[in-house]
Design a protein around this motif. Sequence first.
Motif, PDB file in Angstrom:
ATOM      1  N   MET A 143      33.707-117.931  79.213  1.00 56.92           N
ATOM      2  CA  MET A 143      34.360-116.356  79.067  1.00 56.92           C
ATOM      3  C   MET A 143      35.901-116.517  78.969  1.00 56.92           C
ATOM      4  SD  MET A 143      34.118-113.120  81.936  1.00 56.92           S
ATOM      5  CE  MET A 143      32.872-112.574  81.049  1.00 56.92           C
ATOM      6  N   ARG A 195      39.461-114.410  78.227  1.00 53.29           N
ATOM      7  CA  ARG A 195      39.998-112.970  77.993  1.00 53.29           C
ATOM      8  C   ARG A 195      41.180-113.082  77.258  1.00 53.29           C
ATOM      9  NH1 ARG A 195      39.641-107.389  81.596  1.00 53.29           N
ATOM     10  NH2 ARG A 195      40.240-106.176  79.835  1.00 53.29           N
ATOM     11  N   THR A 196      40.961-112.597  76.241  1.00 53.69           N
ATOM     12  CA  THR A 196      42.315-112.645  74.801  1.00 53.69           C
ATOM     13  C   THR A 196      42.541-111.256  74.638  1.00 53.69           C
ATOM     14  OG1 THR A 196      41.183-112.962  73.133  1.00 53.69           O
ATOM     15  CG2 THR A 196      41.827-114.959  74.181  1.00 53.69           C
ATOM     16  N   VAL A 227      35.173-103.242  76.411  1.00 41.90           N
ATOM     17  CA  VAL A 227      35.679-104.677  76.755  1.00 41.90           C
ATOM     18  C   VAL A 227      36.046-104.538  78.181  1.00 41.90           C
ATOM     19  CG1 VAL A 227      37.863-105.722  76.450  1.00 41.90           C
ATOM     20  CG2 VAL A 227      36.833-105.028  74.534  1.00 41.90           C
ATOM     21  N   ASP A 228      36.316-103.624  78.717  1.00 42.25           N
ATOM     22  CA  ASP A 228      36.747-103.650  80.314  1.00 42.25           C
ATOM     23  C   ASP A 228      35.391-103.759  81.219  1.00 42.25           C
ATOM     24  OD1 ASP A 228      39.439-102.905  79.925  1.00 42.25           O
ATOM     25  OD2 ASP A 228      39.263-100.953  80.125  1.00 42.25           O
ATOM     26  N   TYR A 230      34.608-107.454  81.500  1.00 44.81           N
ATOM     27  CA  TYR A 230      35.108-108.223  82.396  1.00 44.81           C
ATOM     28  C   TYR A 230      35.167-107.661  83.745  1.00 44.81           C
ATOM     29  CZ  TYR A 230      36.800-110.704  78.051  1.00 44.81           C
ATOM     30  OH  TYR A 230      37.070-111.194  76.872  1.00 44.81           O
ATOM     31  N   PRO A 287      38.791-114.565  84.432  1.00 45.95           N
ATOM     32  CA  PRO A 287      38.532-115.315  83.366  1.00 45.95           C
ATOM     33  C   PRO A 287      39.433-116.246  82.817  1.00 45.95           C
ATOM     34  CG  PRO A 287      38.330-112.823  83.165  1.00 45.95           C
ATOM     35  CD  PRO A 287      39.021-113.103  84.744  1.00 45.95           C
ATOM     36  N   THR A 299      42.089-117.998  80.259  1.00 46.81           N
ATOM     37  CA  THR A 299      43.021-117.373  79.292  1.00 46.81           C
ATOM     38  C   THR A 299      43.204-118.397  78.092  1.00 46.81           C
ATOM     39  OG1 THR A 299      44.870-118.446  80.378  1.00 46.81           O
ATOM     40  CG2 THR A 299      44.398-116.477  81.361  1.00 46.81           C
TER      41      THR A 299
END
Length: 259
Positions: free
Chosen positions: A183, A185-186, A201-202, A205, A211, A213
Motif C-alpha cells: 500500500m 498513497r500517492t 480513495v479516501d 486508506y 501508508p 509514500t
Amino acid sequence: MTPLTAVVTGASSGIGAATARLLRGHGWRVIAVARRADRLAALAAETGCETFVADLTDASAVDALRAHVAASGPIHAIVAVAGGAIGTDTVESADAADWMRMFDINVLSAQRVIAALLPALRAGARERGVGDILAITSTAGQIAYETGGGYNAAKFALRGMMHALRLELAGEPLRVMQVAPGMVRTDEFALNRFGGDAEKVDALYEGVEHPLTAHDIAELVVHAIEAPAHVNVDELTVRPVAQAAQHKLIRRPLAVRED
C-alpha cells in the motif's frame, strides 16, 4: 567517466517523480520520461533533470527515446516505473480492453524501453563496471485478490519478465532488480484506478496508519542501484507496518499490546 545517468519512466508523478528527485539529490544525471510535458517541465525546473516526452505504449515514441539516449551518451540505470491500474471489476465482468491497456502500460512499455536502451546501458556498464535495470512491480504481482484480476495479471507478468531477463543477461555485469510495494498513497494511482472517485480513495486508506509514500519507495530504489556492484537486489517486497499481508490491513492506530 561521464556522470552516472539514469532513465526514469513514469516520472511525471508519484514514485517516478520521487525517484527522479532523489537521484538528482544524489548527483545523478536523470532523463525523466513521461507523457505529460507540463509535469515534466515542472520537475525539470525543480530538480534540473532532463526530460523526454513519450507515450511508452507507442513503439515509435520508444524508438525516438532510444535515439535521444544514444545521442547523449552511456546510461547506467533504467528505472521502469510507468504503469497503473484501471478499474476494480471482477474477472467475470471485466472489459478486456481495460486489461489490454493495463498489460500495455505495465508490461509492454517496460519491455520496449529495456530492449531499446540496453545498448546504452551496456556502454555505461563498461565504464562503471555495472549497469542496473530496476522495475517497480507490486505485491499485486505476488498475491492475487478479488476485483484486482487485471492488475494482478499485469504485475505477475512484469514480475515474470524481470525474472526471465535476469537469467537471459546472466554473465554480463547487469543487475536486474525489482521493488514490489504494497500500500502506497500517492496523488494519482488510486484516483485513476477508481475513475476519479475521491470518496473511494479516501475509504481505501481510511484508518490506516502511515501508508507508504512515493519517497519511501524512491529511497529503496536509490539504495538498490547505489549498492556495491556485486550486490543484486533480486526482489524487494515492502509494505507499511499496518499492512501485515495483502489481506491483513490494520485500520486503527498501532499500539504495543499490554501484558
